[in-house]
Design a protein around this motif. Structure first.
Motif, short mmCIF file in Angstrom:
data_model
loop_
_atom_site.label_atom_id
_atom_site.label_comp_id
_atom_site.label_asym_id
_atom_site.label_seq_id
_atom_site.Cartn_x
_atom_site.Cartn_y
_atom_site.Cartn_z
N TYR A 1 -34.02 11.27 -31.59
CA TYR A 1 -34.47 9.96 -31.11
C TYR A 1 -33.90 9.67 -29.72
CZ TYR A 1 -35.34 4.94 -31.02
OH TYR A 1 -35.75 3.68 -30.66
N LEU A 2 -32.66 10.11 -29.48
CA LEU A 2 -32.02 9.90 -28.18
C LEU A 2 -32.40 10.97 -27.16
CD1 LEU A 2 -28.43 8.95 -29.41
CD2 LEU A 2 -30.19 7.40 -28.53
N ASP A 3 -33.24 11.94 -27.59
CA ASP A 3 -33.73 13.00 -26.73
C ASP A 3 -32.61 13.91 -26.21
OD1 ASP A 3 -35.81 14.42 -25.54
OD2 ASP A 3 -35.69 13.31 -23.65
N VAL A 4 -31.62 14.17 -27.06
CA VAL A 4 -30.53 15.07 -26.67
C VAL A 4 -30.29 16.16 -27.71
CG1 VAL A 4 -29.35 13.35 -25.23
CG2 VAL A 4 -28.80 13.51 -27.67
N ALA A 5 -31.16 16.26 -28.71
CA ALA A 5 -30.94 17.21 -29.80
C ALA A 5 -30.97 18.66 -29.29
CB ALA A 5 -31.97 17.01 -30.90
N GLU A 6 -31.95 18.99 -28.44
CA GLU A 6 -32.04 20.34 -27.92
C GLU A 6 -30.83 20.68 -27.07
OE1 GLU A 6 -34.13 22.59 -28.65
OE2 GLU A 6 -35.78 21.52 -29.62
#
Length: 238
Positions: free
Chosen positions: A172-177
């Motif tokens: 959701y925070l766009d930092v998983a990758e």
């Protein structure tokens, strides 16, 4: 990053508001009793870091079941006895292993810039629900990647489900990758020999067998402790 994290927190609050009516039916008449009970749940989660945080019985996963059984056995064992001490050692060993995994996640998060938010992102409550996840399939895929391509987890057993909820937040925070990429660098996979040398694997069936054996002869252990003390006192007097 800060605005994304605030957005994440706000959405979490909104989801909680949706269930206000349901919670009202569960709150006992004494508000203090409810507050104490919820505080105890949070302490229990932070102490034991249950692999299945939404399972109140702690019986769905073998590792949770083992830890819960050890804790319950210690509750029934006389404090200070040899059995109590052995159970305490086993319980702390399991907790230490779980804390080490959590510390690895915290290290990666802090390296990504989440210095102040890492603890909040890693907190998973007992009310965690798969229904509330926004990106469950993607989170599970990333969890499997972390499990197979890094040493962020200590064993080859299935990864704890609690980290599925954390990955859902990171997506959701766009930092998983970015998190997975950092984890690959910080914690590359170990070979089998290295895993054996770490000594972090816990023999769950052996622990359970030990607890069952102790339950069968718990009174005998206490009698031995008492007789040992008496013998020691006699020798001192002699």
């Amino acid at each position: 990053m800060g605005s994304s994290f605030r957005k994440f927190c706000c959405c979490c609050c909104c989801n909680d508001d949706d269930d206000d009516e349901e919670k009202q039916t569960l709150i006992p008449q004494d508000p203090l009793e409810y507050i104490d009970r919820e505080a105890q749940k949070r302490r229990d989660q932070e102490t034991n870091l249950w692999s299945e945080p939404g399972d109140p019985s702690h019986s769905e996963r073998e590792d949770d079941r083992t830890l819960y059984t050890l804790i319950q056995a210690r509750h029934k064992t006389r404090m200070g006895s040899s059995g109590y001490r052995r159970l305490s050692v086993d319980i702390e060993a399991m907790r230490d292993t779980r804390r080490e995994v959590r510390d690895k996640w915290k290290t990666v998060l802090e390296n990504l810039g989440f210095m102040a938010e890492a603890d909040s992102l890693l907190t998973v409550s007992a009310s965690a629900s798969y229904d509330r996840m926004r990106n469950a399939p993607a989170a599970r895929s990333l969890l499997q990647s972390l499990h197979s391509e890094t040493s962020i987890f200590n064993t080859k057993d299935p990864p704890p489900e609690r980290y599925l909820f954390i990955l859902d937040r990171l997506i959701y925070l766009d930092v998983a990758e970015d998190f997975v990429a950092k984890a690959r660098r910080f914690y590359p996979p170990r070979d089998d020999e290295e895993e054996e040398c770490t000594g972090l694997g816990i023999n769950l069936p052996l622990l359970l067998a030990r607890v069952e054996a102790m339950n069968g002869r718990g009174d005998e252990d206490e009698d031995e402790d008492e007789s040992g003390k008496e013998d020691g006192n006699l020798s001192d007097r002699a």
